[in-house]
Design an enzyme around this catalytic site. Sequence first.
Site, PDB file in Angstrom:
ATOM      1  N   GLY A 170       0.816  -1.215   0.000  1.00 34.16           N
ATOM      2  CA  GLY A 170       0.000   0.000   0.000  1.00 34.16           C
ATOM      3  C   GLY A 170       0.841   1.253   0.000  1.00 34.16           C
ATOM      4  N   SER A 171       0.702   2.085  -0.991  1.00 36.28           N
ATOM      5  CA  SER A 171       1.596   3.221  -1.143  1.00 36.28           C
ATOM      6  C   SER A 171       1.083   4.158  -2.219  1.00 36.28           C
ATOM      7  CB  SER A 171       2.998   2.713  -1.484  1.00 36.28           C
ATOM      8  OG  SER A 171       2.927   1.641  -2.407  1.00 36.28           O
TER       9      SER A 171
END
Length: 203
Positions: A170-171
């Site tokens: 997640g980024s």
Amino acid sequence: MCLSVLIGAHLITAHTVLITTLWIFCVAIMLFLGHFFRNPRRIPPEMPENGVLCPADGKVVVIEEAEENEYLKTRCIQVSIFMSPLNVHVNRNPVTGIVDYVKHHKGKYLVAWHPKSSTENERTTTVYRIKDTKILIRQIAGAMARRIVNYLSAGDQVDRSHEMGFIKFGSRVDVFLPLDAEVTVKIDQRVVGGIDVLAKVKL
């Protein structure tokens, strides 16, 4: 005797359930990690030299003018792509050109969609040059992402759509383009890294 048999059978059943549960859990973790670290082959479309590909899979969450103060030192068009844990997390070169600058910054782990994550989170900045035009890519760690991988060094000659790095769990990836660039994606659009065209720049 009967009581001993019943207790033994109960223990065997409980042991079997525990082993089965652990096995299912381990298989689920392996499947998740295999899915997360997948690296599908991407063949970029035929496009002119001034085309800029999306560097990441995900959802376009920002298209706006912004000041880029680290390297370009000017106002740019910022396009941000949010990558959920379900997206492919391989990052790809948006253009064919020369790498002018690569720098990793330690920082916080704010949620990736937070406005300050671009300047305060752990991040790696890469600047590409095509002729006299420069495009800046910023890989940003999120609340779950605790490691950014970048394979490039200043002076590298790179090809569009080839791998340039990876961000775990997640980024977000920010792209900074010249103000006269023609952005070809829209807010909330889901894009595919190395295939979908993000913008066209003037060379």
